[in-house]
Design a protein around this motif. Structure first.
Motif, PDB file in Angstrom:
ATOM      1  N   LEU A   6       0.827  -1.207   0.000  1.00  0.00           N
ATOM      2  CA  LEU A   6       0.000   0.000   0.000  1.00  0.00           C
ATOM      3  C   LEU A   6       0.862   1.258   0.000  1.00  0.00           C
ATOM      4  O   LEU A   6       0.564   2.235  -0.688  1.00  0.00           O
ATOM      5  N   ILE A   7       1.962   1.227   0.754  1.00  0.00           N
ATOM      6  CA  ILE A   7       2.889   2.366   0.791  1.00  0.00           C
ATOM      7  C   ILE A   7       3.550   2.558  -0.575  1.00  0.00           C
ATOM      8  O   ILE A   7       3.673   3.682  -1.075  1.00  0.00           O
ATOM      9  N   ILE A   8       3.970   1.456  -1.188  1.00  0.00           N
ATOM     10  CA  ILE A   8       4.622   1.521  -2.498  1.00  0.00           C
ATOM     11  C   ILE A   8       3.675   2.120  -3.539  1.00  0.00           C
ATOM     12  O   ILE A   8       4.099   2.803  -4.471  1.00  0.00           O
ATOM     13  N   LYS A  48       3.794   5.737  -5.213  1.00  0.00           N
ATOM     14  CA  LYS A  48       4.630   6.115  -6.359  1.00  0.00           C
ATOM     15  C   LYS A  48       4.511   5.129  -7.513  1.00  0.00           C
ATOM     16  O   LYS A  48       4.619   5.508  -8.667  1.00  0.00           O
ATOM     17  N   LYS A  49       4.328   3.845  -7.190  1.00  0.00           N
ATOM     18  CA  LYS A  49       4.218   2.811  -8.218  1.00  0.00           C
ATOM     19  C   LYS A  49       2.956   2.014  -7.918  1.00  0.00           C
ATOM     20  O   LYS A  49       3.005   0.944  -7.309  1.00  0.00           O
ATOM     21  N   CYS A  50       1.826   2.548  -8.374  1.00  0.00           N
ATOM     22  CA  CYS A  50       0.530   2.042  -7.918  1.00  0.00           C
ATOM     23  C   CYS A  50       0.288   0.588  -8.307  1.00  0.00           C
ATOM     24  O   CYS A  50      -0.132  -0.218  -7.485  1.00  0.00           O
ATOM     25  N   LEU A  79      -9.485  -6.540   3.847  1.00  0.00           N
ATOM     26  CA  LEU A  79     -10.408  -5.454   4.148  1.00  0.00           C
ATOM     27  C   LEU A  79      -9.644  -4.163   4.431  1.00  0.00           C
ATOM     28  O   LEU A  79      -9.992  -3.085   3.923  1.00  0.00           O
ATOM     29  N   GLY A  80      -8.574  -4.278   5.225  1.00  0.00           N
ATOM     30  CA  GLY A  80      -7.735  -3.106   5.481  1.00  0.00           C
ATOM     31  C   GLY A  80      -7.108  -2.578   4.208  1.00  0.00           C
ATOM     32  O   GLY A  80      -7.045  -1.364   3.982  1.00  0.00           O
ATOM     33  N   LEU A  81      -6.654  -3.497   3.366  1.00  0.00           N
ATOM     34  CA  LEU A  81      -6.047  -3.105   2.099  1.00  0.00           C
ATOM     35  C   LEU A  81      -7.055  -2.378   1.205  1.00  0.00           C
ATOM     36  O   LEU A  81      -6.746  -1.344   0.606  1.00  0.00           O
ATOM     37  N   VAL A 106      -5.200   7.297  15.502  1.00  0.00           N
ATOM     38  CA  VAL A 106      -6.373   7.234  14.632  1.00  0.00           C
ATOM     39  C   VAL A 106      -7.205   8.511  14.757  1.00  0.00           C
ATOM     40  O   VAL A 106      -7.677   9.064  13.758  1.00  0.00           O
ATOM     41  N   CYS A 107      -7.369   9.006  15.986  1.00  0.00           N
ATOM     42  CA  CYS A 107      -8.128  10.247  16.192  1.00  0.00           C
ATOM     43  C   CYS A 107      -7.463  11.431  15.487  1.00  0.00           C
ATOM     44  O   CYS A 107      -8.143  12.316  14.956  1.00  0.00           O
ATOM     45  N   GLN A 108      -6.134  11.419  15.466  1.00  0.00           N
ATOM     46  CA  GLN A 108      -5.401  12.541  14.887  1.00  0.00           C
ATOM     47  C   GLN A 108      -5.305  12.456  13.365  1.00  0.00           C
ATOM     48  O   GLN A 108      -5.417  13.470  12.667  1.00  0.00           O
ATOM     49  N   LEU A 109      -5.094  11.253  12.827  1.00  0.00           N
ATOM     50  CA  LEU A 109      -4.795  11.091  11.394  1.00  0.00           C
ATOM     51  C   LEU A 109      -5.829  10.222  10.684  1.00  0.00           C
ATOM     52  O   LEU A 109      -5.490   9.505   9.734  1.00  0.00           O
ATOM     53  N   TRP A 110      -7.092  10.292  11.099  1.00  0.00           N
ATOM     54  CA  TRP A 110      -8.130   9.443  10.533  1.00  0.00           C
ATOM     55  C   TRP A 110      -8.324   9.671   9.035  1.00  0.00           C
ATOM     56  O   TRP A 110      -8.835   8.802   8.325  1.00  0.00           O
ATOM     57  N   TYR A 111      -7.916  10.815   8.538  1.00  0.00           N
ATOM     58  CA  TYR A 111      -8.137  11.149   7.129  1.00  0.00           C
ATOM     59  C   TYR A 111      -7.104  10.496   6.204  1.00  0.00           C
ATOM     60  O   TYR A 111      -7.275  10.514   4.982  1.00  0.00           O
ATOM     61  N   LYS A 112      -6.041   9.924   6.745  1.00  0.00           N
ATOM     62  CA  LYS A 112      -5.010   9.291   5.912  1.00  0.00           C
ATOM     63  C   LYS A 112      -5.396   7.844   5.617  1.00  0.00           C
ATOM     64  O   LYS A 112      -5.709   7.073   6.538  1.00  0.00           O
ATOM     65  N   SER A 113      -5.353   7.476   4.364  1.00  0.00           N
ATOM     66  CA  SER A 113      -5.785   6.137   3.964  1.00  0.00           C
ATOM     67  C   SER A 113      -4.934   5.045   4.609  1.00  0.00           C
ATOM     68  O   SER A 113      -5.455   3.997   4.999  1.00  0.00           O
ATOM     69  N   GLU A 114      -3.629   5.282   4.722  1.00  0.00           N
ATOM     70  CA  GLU A 114      -2.755   4.266   5.303  1.00  0.00           C
ATOM     71  C   GLU A 114      -3.076   4.026   6.776  1.00  0.00           C
ATOM     72  O   GLU A 114      -2.987   2.897   7.265  1.00  0.00           O
ATOM     73  N   ILE A 115      -3.438   5.082   7.501  1.00  0.00           N
ATOM     74  CA  ILE A 115      -3.800   4.941   8.912  1.00  0.00           C
ATOM     75  C   ILE A 115      -5.082   4.130   9.045  1.00  0.00           C
ATOM     76  O   ILE A 115      -5.215   3.271   9.934  1.00  0.00           O
ATOM     77  N   VAL A 116      -6.040   4.393   8.153  1.00  0.00           N
ATOM     78  CA  VAL A 116      -7.295   3.632   8.163  1.00  0.00           C
ATOM     79  C   VAL A 116      -7.014   2.153   7.910  1.00  0.00           C
ATOM     80  O   VAL A 116      -7.557   1.270   8.592  1.00  0.00           O
TER      81      VAL A 116
END
Length: 460
Positions: free
Chosen positions: A217-219, A222-224, A252-254, A374-384
């Motif tokens: 997911l992190i990769i 840049k290289k979807c 599911l997380g992915l 999670v409360c702080q960075l809930w908007y980031k897809s990787e955190i979700v």
């Protein structure tokens, strides 16, 4: 920041080539010594499960050296000064722990994997879901001999690489190395990670595969396409290693990570491509995992008998006649947040309770920090995605006791590395100060649970 720093590519390839060449030589020597050992009458210690012969010792040493050479070749590729030195330290600590634990404590499942591997031979049944670790141990024993230190060493190898992958993920996720260093040292040196990297169980292998999936997911930033393919391969391996339940949570997380509105795309066209491929991933899940619970439930077994005969304190609060009631699910999940208590070893001076105590003490620190992140960075897809995997596995571990699963502690270990990465995002004074109410609520709930648990234990 690049996933790997650019370092003289030719020299890197040369070093990796040398490491892998010598490692292959060590594995061949170990396999050759196993052939010699088969012609001898070998006595295997019934407690440590280690063969008492000179050839088996040499074979084990050769195997460990081979793993070490591969490890330093991989570790040397990470953007860390002294990476080979750190890997060497982590690997040595885990190998020594594996040897010591073999003589003082062994989980029943470790012995189960060991004796199953001795009695079985490799076959197509090991390609079925949730059978990979059996097949792996059978393969290792057939090549290098029936020595429980062989699979333990492989787990030590994977566990020694986890801090490096954790460092890489945290660096890419938070953009600052101070968070990555915390992940590195916690996974590298904390007792739960060291111990479960030194036993013949599949928890650390599962953690490694989960890291692989999340790294894909992190990769994808840049290289979807490459990132998604990597994650899908990891999902397939996870299905092979742990079966459908854990795979459902991982996928599911992915999927949440790829479909979350704020996922980072280089170009808009890639957004559409990723969504299409993510939907393909979801369709695969629907086809393969139509009944994620069914494969774990034996229709001929009366699971209520487990609770009727159990001495666990939680049983008195459960509805035995309706095991899967909402009340039971909630009670077991909430209990799983706090149980087993770190104080358990005071009532039972056993090694496994001490291991649980260390693990739960770390859990008590990591869980509220992960909630803050999670409360702080809930908007980031990787955190979700990270939160979905971590908390989903916790739910499986805690509620799984309804269908005969073991206590929740060991199964939550496979999510601990993900939780460390998640919690590290909240490890700063400013963030903790802003969300200190989470810590207060958690502290009060822990004190309440511990007080209730001690009272019930004493009055029992």
């Amino acid at each position: 920041m690049h996933m790997f720093e650019e370092r003289g590519n030719l020299s890197v390839v040369h070093n990796i080539y040398i490491s892998f060449t010598f490692a292959t030589t060590c594995f061949v020597i170990s396999a050759f010594l196993n052939q010699i050992q088969q012609k001898e009458t070998i006595v295997i210690d019934k407690i440590s499960l280690i063969p008492a012969s000179f050839s088996s010792v040499l074979g084990f040493v050769s195997f460990v050296i081979g793993l070490y050479l591969i490890g330093i070749g991989i570790a040397g590729r990470f953007p860390l000064k002294g990476s080979v030195r750190w890997f060497s330290m982590f690997f040595l600590i885990r190998i020594l722990t594996a040897i010591i634990l073999s003589h003082i404590f062994t989980y029943d499942d470790e012995r189960g994997f060991h004796f199953a591997a001795i009695s079985l031979s490799w076959g197509s049944e090991f390609l079925l879901p949730n059978r990979a670790y059996y097949g792996l141990v059978v393969l290792l024993y057939s090549l290098f001999g029936p020595n429980i230190l062989i699979p333990k060493s492989l787990n030590a190898f994977l566990g020694s690489l986890l801090p490096f992958f954790g460092f890489l993920i945290a660096t890419e996720l938070y953009g600052e190395r101070k968070y990555a260093w915390r992940v590195f040292w916690i996974i590298g040196l904390m007792p739960p990670f060291v111990i479960f990297s030194a036993v013949n169980l599949k928890e650390i292998l599962t953690s490694f595969v989960l890291f692989w999936i999340f790294l894909g997911l992190i990769i994808s930033r840049k290289k979807c396409v490459m990132g998604l393919i990597s994650s899908l391969i990891g999902t397939g391996i996870l299905y092979w290693v742990r079966g459908s339940l854990v795979t459902t949570i991982g996928a599911l997380g992915l999927s949440f990570g790829y479909l979350w509105p704020n996922f980072v795309y280089v170009r808009e066209i890639k957004r559409t491509l990723i969504q299409i491929l993510a939907l393909v991933n979801i369709c695969i899940l629907i086809l393969v995992l139509l009944d994620p619970i069914g494969s774990y439930v034996d229709g001929k077994r009366d699971y209520s008998l487990i609770f009727k005969e159990s001495k666990a304190l939680v049983v008195r609060f459960l509805d035995i006649d309706n095991l899967f009631s909402l009340k039971n699910l909630i009670i077991l999940f909430v209990r799983g947040l706090y149980s087993p208590s770190p104080l358990g070893w005071l009532f039972s001076k056993s090694v496994d309770k001490l291991i649980e105590g260390f693990g739960m003490a770390l859990w008590y620190v990591l869980f509220p920090l992960s909630i803050i992140c999670v409360c702080q960075l809930w908007y980031k897809s990787e955190i979700v995605a990270l939160a979905t995997m971590s908390f989903g596995i916790l739910a499986i571990a805690t509620i799984g006791v309804l269908v005969g699963s073991s206590e929740p502690f060991r199964h939550r270990v496979m999510a601990l590395p993900l939780l460390v990465v998640l919690a590290s995002g909240a490890m700063s004074r400013e963030v903790i100060e802003r969300y200190k109410w989470v810590l207060w609520l958690w502290a009060l709930s822990v004190l309440g649970f511990t007080g209730l648990w001690v009272c019930l234990k004493v009055m029992r």
